[in-house]
Scaffold this motif. Structure first.
Motif, PDB file in Angstrom:
ATOM      1  N   THR A  86       0.844  -1.185   0.000  1.00 13.07           N
ATOM      2  CA  THR A  86       0.000   0.000   0.000  1.00 13.07           C
ATOM      3  C   THR A  86       0.877   1.231   0.000  1.00 13.07           C
ATOM      4  O   THR A  86       1.930   1.263   0.632  1.00 13.07           O
ATOM      5  N   SER A  87       0.468   2.210  -0.755  1.00 14.44           N
ATOM      6  CA  SER A  87       1.216   3.464  -0.816  1.00 14.44           C
ATOM      7  C   SER A  87       0.338   4.510  -1.480  1.00 14.44           C
ATOM      8  O   SER A  87      -0.711   4.206  -2.037  1.00 14.44           O
ATOM      9  N   GLU A  88       0.791   5.717  -1.430  1.00 13.42           N
ATOM     10  CA  GLU A  88       0.194   6.780  -2.244  1.00 13.42           C
ATOM     11  C   GLU A  88       1.018   6.764  -3.513  1.00 13.42           C
ATOM     12  O   GLU A  88       2.008   7.472  -3.640  1.00 13.42           O
ATOM     13  N   ASP A 114      -2.208  -5.118  -4.357  1.00 17.13           N
ATOM     14  CA  ASP A 114      -2.109  -3.713  -3.998  1.00 17.13           C
ATOM     15  C   ASP A 114      -3.360  -3.343  -3.224  1.00 17.13           C
ATOM     16  O   ASP A 114      -4.462  -3.748  -3.581  1.00 17.13           O
ATOM     17  N   VAL A 115      -3.178  -2.577  -2.167  1.00 20.10           N
ATOM     18  CA  VAL A 115      -4.288  -2.133  -1.338  1.00 20.10           C
ATOM     19  C   VAL A 115      -4.295  -0.619  -1.367  1.00 20.10           C
ATOM     20  O   VAL A 115      -3.312   0.018  -1.010  1.00 20.10           O
ATOM     21  N   GLY A 116      -5.399  -0.042  -1.793  1.00 21.32           N
ATOM     22  CA  GLY A 116      -5.499   1.405  -1.870  1.00 21.32           C
ATOM     23  C   GLY A 116      -5.856   2.007  -0.525  1.00 21.32           C
ATOM     24  O   GLY A 116      -5.936   1.331   0.488  1.00 21.32           O
ATOM     25  N   GLY A 117      -6.071   3.284  -0.543  1.00 22.01           N
ATOM     26  CA  GLY A 117      -6.522   3.955   0.670  1.00 22.01           C
ATOM     27  C   GLY A 117      -5.616   5.057   1.137  1.00 22.01           C
ATOM     28  O   GLY A 117      -5.869   5.650   2.182  1.00 22.01           O
ATOM     29  N   ALA A 118      -4.542   5.317   0.411  1.00 19.25           N
ATOM     30  CA  ALA A 118      -3.623   6.390   0.793  1.00 19.25           C
ATOM     31  C   ALA A 118      -3.252   6.272   2.265  1.00 19.25           C
ATOM     32  O   ALA A 118      -2.679   5.268   2.665  1.00 19.25           O
ATOM     33  N   GLY A 121      -4.354   3.164   3.991  1.00 19.87           N
ATOM     34  CA  GLY A 121      -3.942   1.940   3.330  1.00 19.87           C
ATOM     35  C   GLY A 121      -3.379   0.891   4.268  1.00 19.87           C
ATOM     36  O   GLY A 121      -3.644  -0.302   4.098  1.00 19.87           O
ATOM     37  N   ASN A 124      -6.240  -0.729   5.978  1.00 14.57           N
ATOM     38  CA  ASN A 124      -6.930  -1.563   4.997  1.00 14.57           C
ATOM     39  C   ASN A 124      -6.162  -2.865   4.765  1.00 14.57           C
ATOM     40  O   ASN A 124      -6.751  -3.941   4.690  1.00 14.57           O
ATOM     41  N   ALA A 125      -4.840  -2.775   4.641  1.00 23.37           N
ATOM     42  CA  ALA A 125      -4.017  -3.962   4.413  1.00 23.37           C
ATOM     43  C   ALA A 125      -4.097  -4.923   5.595  1.00 23.37           C
ATOM     44  O   ALA A 125      -4.201  -6.139   5.404  1.00 23.37           O
TER      45      ALA A 125
END
Length: 135
Positions: A86-88, A114-118, A121, A124-125
């Motif tokens: 996860t990353s921006e 890949d896990v979104g969410g800025a 994230g 979320n991960a």
């Protein structure tokens, strides 16, 4: 439910390691406001963020993620069964996780996502990892 070994004993699964990396360059939120055409102070007023980290010259998301994986596994990246990244990100396609999987030469049996969410994230991960471990 029966396991692959024929027993009803629950299989054990756990998160063996996780890592993170931050860029070494600190950027004041006012500079970010300027870069995005915002009124000075917008980022700090809306989020509380007064500065953020960016990759130093010569680094990028991939190099930072690679170092984080190596640090989390004690350089035993071959033991990774699942990679959640996860990353921006601004990497595009293929995304960070797939590119990192290739860079680390992970097994074709290693799951990757890949896990979104800025900013959210990481949470979320962890939620995804928990759900996958429970299944």
């Amino acid at each position: 439910m029966e396991n692959s070994n024929g027993s009803n004993t629950p299989r054990e699964a756990a998160i063996a390691g996780w890592g993170f990396a931050l860029g070494g360059a600190a950027v004041n939120s006012i500079e970010v406001d300027r870069q995005f055409g915002l009124t000075e102070g917008t980022l700090q007023q809306r989020t509380g963020i007064s500065s953020l980290a960016r990759a130093d010259c010569g680094d990028n998301e991939l190099s930072l993620a690679e170092r984080a994986c190596q640090a989390a596994t004690g350089d035993s990246v071959g033991d990774i069964d699942m990679l959640l990244a996860t990353s921006e990100t601004n990497i595009g396609h293929p995304a960070l996780a797939a590119t990192l999987h290739e860079r680390l030469l992970l097994s074709s049996h290693c799951a990757v996502m890949d896990v979104g969410g800025a900013c959210a994230g990481l949470l979320n991960a962890f939620s995804i990892a928990k759900a996958m471990l429970a299944s």
